[in-house]
Design a protein around this motif. Structure first.
Motif, mmCIF file in Angstrom:
data_model
loop_
_atom_site.group_PDB
_atom_site.id
_atom_site.type_symbol
_atom_site.label_atom_id
_atom_site.label_comp_id
_atom_site.label_asym_id
_atom_site.label_seq_id
_atom_site.Cartn_x
_atom_site.Cartn_y
_atom_site.Cartn_z
ATOM 1 N N LEU A 131 -5.599 2.337 -0.787
ATOM 2 C CA LEU A 131 -5.137 3.435 -1.630
ATOM 3 C C LEU A 131 -5.963 4.689 -1.340
ATOM 4 C CD1 LEU A 131 -4.621 1.613 -5.042
ATOM 5 C CD2 LEU A 131 -2.998 1.961 -3.201
ATOM 6 N N ASP A 132 -5.467 5.826 -1.777
ATOM 7 C CA ASP A 132 -6.156 7.082 -1.520
ATOM 8 C C ASP A 132 -7.213 7.396 -2.568
ATOM 9 O OD1 ASP A 132 -4.659 7.584 0.796
ATOM 10 O OD2 ASP A 132 -3.038 8.500 -0.368
ATOM 11 N N ARG A 180 0.727 3.909 -3.022
ATOM 12 C CA ARG A 180 0.356 5.311 -2.779
ATOM 13 C C ARG A 180 1.421 6.270 -3.316
ATOM 14 N NH1 ARG A 180 -2.035 3.355 2.180
ATOM 15 N NH2 ARG A 180 -0.079 3.768 3.308
ATOM 16 N N HIS A 181 2.688 5.835 -3.276
ATOM 17 C CA HIS A 181 3.746 6.650 -3.865
ATOM 18 C C HIS A 181 3.555 6.751 -5.384
ATOM 19 C CE1 HIS A 181 7.619 8.602 -4.109
ATOM 20 N NE2 HIS A 181 8.056 7.706 -4.978
ATOM 21 N N GLU A 210 0.762 6.408 -6.900
ATOM 22 C CA GLU A 210 -0.467 7.170 -7.085
ATOM 23 C C GLU A 210 -0.168 8.670 -7.141
ATOM 24 O OE1 GLU A 210 -4.835 6.270 -5.267
ATOM 25 O OE2 GLU A 210 -3.259 6.763 -3.824
ATOM 26 N N SER A 233 0.832 -1.208 0.000
ATOM 27 C CA SER A 233 0.000 0.000 0.000
ATOM 28 C C SER A 233 0.864 1.255 0.000
ATOM 29 C CB SER A 233 -0.926 0.000 1.219
ATOM 30 O OG SER A 233 -1.861 -1.056 1.167
#
Length: 302
Positions: free
Chosen positions: A220-221, A190-191, A193, A186
């Motif tokens: 994830l965001d 996220r990085h 993303e 995750s």
């Protein structure tokens, strides 16, 4: 039906099968031969010849490689013999098999297959395919156009090298349960993303077979994520698709729905469609120096 032979070179096995490029279906039983110890080019070529002879298909052959491939040359060798670095593999394979061979990165091949026939089918925008296995492979695709050799598994996350921290091999090495592994994955996703804002992540590689173990723990965001659909066949299918495109077998010309990704391979403006036209590429050192934390290269002062 147009059938093309696809071959996927892996660290432990080299797999091949005939593929119907109009449907993405394998039309014969897949054959797997163990990768020769050390994976030297001459030994791998011997296995490729065995597979080509076994299936006996005429026409081009698509082959994947676990490293950077540019204009038919292999420019890195993270998990294979260093003799691959700078090798004009397209030419060597074509000479050995007696037919046109077209080489591409293994994760790029899986990405093309997933975008056209797998979990990314009908998805427009940016799709990021990640293969979590011995390392982490990546394929970046926007509206069906592949940006090759992204190698996003080699990003650094503060003190962590992504693939040695969040790959499936890292999970086994550090004896992580799936929830613990998903926490690492995750953070990595996220990085990505933040860097690419993908519409969809497709999670492939060995972990895709255990999606029920990690699916609820991956957080994830903004982006959606799904497990890969084609599993171990994705590299074979993508290799055959790439060969069909380069030989103009009609794959790219077939009509697709408006939201369906096309299969165009991105290349530098003005570059020749035949990738072996450029024979002047300089050799690259295997596994070049990592970027410092934050991923920005430092400039030397004049």
């Amino acid at each position: 039906m147009t059938v093309v032979l696809g071959i996927d070179i892996g660290g432990s096995g080299i797999k091949g099968a005939p593929v119907d490029i109009t449907t993405g279906q394998l039309v014969g039983e897949r054959l797997r031969i163990p990768t020769p110890e050390g994976a030297r080019p001459d030994e791998v070529i011997r296995v490729l010849r065995q597979l080509a002879d076994h299936f006996g298909l005429d026409g081009p052959v698509g082959v994947t490689f676990p490293g950077i491939v540019q204009h038919g040359r292999t420019l890195s060798a993270a998990n294979v013999d260093a003799a691959w670095v700078g090798l004009d593999a397209d030419t060597e394979f074509t000479r050995a098999l007696g037919r046109e061979v077209h080489l591409l990165n293994d994760a790029d091949a899986a990405g093309l297959a997933e975008a056209k026939f797998g979990a990314g089918q009908g998805v427009s925008g940016t799709v990021l395919v990640l293969t979590f296995g011995t390392g982490i492979g990546s394929a970046l695709i926007h509206d069906g156009v592949l940006v090759p050799n992204t190698e996003l598994g080699h990003l650094w996350l503060r003190e962590h090298h992504a693939e040695t921290w969040a790959s499936d091999r890292a999970r086994e090495r550090d004896d992580l349960n799936w929830k613990q592994w998903a926490k690492r994955a995750s953070g990595y996703l996220r990085h990505l993303e933040l860097l690419f804002s993908p519409d969809l992540f497709i999670i492939g590689g060995g972990v895709s077979k255990k999606a029920d173990k990690w699916n609820e723990h991956l957080k994830l965001d903004r982006s959606r994520f799904v497990p890969a659909a084609l599993l171990n066949d994705a590299g074979i299918i993508g290799a055959a698709m790439s060969a069909a495109q380069h030989e103009d077998l009609g794959l790219a010309a077939q009509p697709t729905p408006a939201a369906q990704p096309s299969l165009t391979l991105a290349r530098d403006p003005g570059s020749a469609p035949v990738r072996r036209a450029d024979k002047t590429g300089k050799k690259a050192r295997a596994g070049g120096p990592p970027l410092p934390a934050g991923g920005k290269a430092r400039r030397k002062k004049p």
